[in-house]
Scaffold this active site. Structure first.
Site, short mmCIF file in Angstrom:
data_model
loop_
_atom_site.label_atom_id
_atom_site.label_comp_id
_atom_site.label_asym_id
_atom_site.label_seq_id
_atom_site.Cartn_x
_atom_site.Cartn_y
_atom_site.Cartn_z
N CYS A 122 -6.01 -22.94 14.83
CA CYS A 122 -5.72 -24.22 14.17
C CYS A 122 -4.56 -24.06 13.20
CB CYS A 122 -6.97 -24.70 13.43
SG CYS A 122 -6.78 -26.35 12.71
N CYS A 123 -4.59 -23.00 12.39
CA CYS A 123 -3.49 -22.75 11.45
C CYS A 123 -2.19 -22.47 12.20
CB CYS A 123 -3.83 -21.56 10.56
SG CYS A 123 -5.07 -21.90 9.29
N CYS A 204 -5.80 -27.38 3.65
CA CYS A 204 -6.27 -28.51 4.43
C CYS A 204 -7.67 -28.91 3.98
CB CYS A 204 -6.28 -28.16 5.92
SG CYS A 204 -4.63 -27.96 6.63
N CYS A 207 -10.97 -27.18 5.33
CA CYS A 207 -11.10 -25.74 5.07
C CYS A 207 -10.95 -25.40 3.60
CB CYS A 207 -10.08 -24.97 5.90
SG CYS A 207 -10.27 -25.19 7.69
N CYS A 230 -3.27 -18.31 5.93
CA CYS A 230 -3.19 -19.33 6.98
C CYS A 230 -2.46 -18.81 8.22
CB CYS A 230 -2.49 -20.57 6.45
SG CYS A 230 -0.76 -20.33 6.02
#
Length: 248
Positions: A122-123, A204, A207, A230
């Protein structure tokens, strides 16, 4: 990028640059970087809890300097509002919003819940890839990283190189939280609205959680996971201080 005093690109030049900037103030580091990498320098900013310090220094030096802001599309609404407020207040005209690739998100994160099953991917999609594309046109970039933040960052130098060979500059590397707070107070700068609500480190929304009194300030980032970064400062999934081996 211009050579300095005949130094060639690579480790010798980087070592010389670190020696030259040893003990320099963050403002002096930024001024040196802006001169040495004229037209090829960008600041990467999250507009997070401590970002306003470097943003203010850049505004005083060159308000038109490119500022790369990763709009991951999962940020807190407060961060987006703060980004607009700070940019307007400081007169920053070079802010560029970097968005993740829509096709990549549709393929790998159609439901927007990839952060639960694979936070590293995702990062990568929302931060690492967009930043890498944006930095392709620059020879150097400025970060707000500090030695006190994580175990992996404790040995960082003011100047490093990234995987692509760009110079990565960390003007605040030796600053502690007290230095940051004092600068913000001295210049009467606006704080991120989430700081007063228990978020000393802000990423984010899915998270990032509140931090209890006495906890490490970054305890709320990826809480409960073996994850500290990240990804934009990692190489092949590992934290690497590239280009520092020959620096005394």
């Amino acid at each position: 990028m211009r050579p300095e005093n005949g130094f060639e690109r690579g480790e010798t030049r980087l070592a010389a640059l670190n020696r030259r900037l040893d003990g320099a103030t963050p403002q002096e580091v930024l001024a040196e970087a802006a001169d040495r990498f004229a037209g090829q320098l960008a600041l990467v900013s999250s507009f997070g809890a401590e970002s306003v310090v470097l943003l203010h220094m850049v505004a005083e030096l060159d308000p038109g300097l490119p500022v790369l802001f990763l709009e991951t599309e999962m940020l807190f609404p407060e961060t987006l509002a703060y980004q607009r407020e700070v940019a307007d207040l400081l007169g920053l005209t070079g802010v560029r919003l970097l968005h993740p690739d829509a096709e990549a998100l549709a393929l790998h994160d159609p439901a927007g819940d990839l952060h639960r099953s694979d936070p590293d991917l995702c990062c990568h999609l929302r931060k690492t890839e967009p930043l890498e594309h944006a930095l392709a046109g620059f020879g150097a970039w400025v970060t707000g990283r500090k030695r006190h933040q994580t175990r992996e960052r404790q040995a960082m130098h003011v100047c490093e190189t990234d995987e692509a060979g760009r110079v990565k500059i960390n003007p605040l590397h030796a600053w502690g939280r007290e230095d940051v707070a004092a600068y913000i107070d001295r210049h009467d700068l606006p704080r991120h609205p989430l700081v007063s609500r228990g978020y000393p480190s802000i990423g984010c929304a899915p998270c990032t959680s509140r931090v209890a009194p006495g906890e490490d300030p970054r305890a709320g980032r990826w809480r409960g996971q073996d994850k500290q970064e990240c990804g934009i400062h990692l190489v092949n999934g590992r934290f690497v201080r590239m280009g520092t081996e020959d620096v005394a």
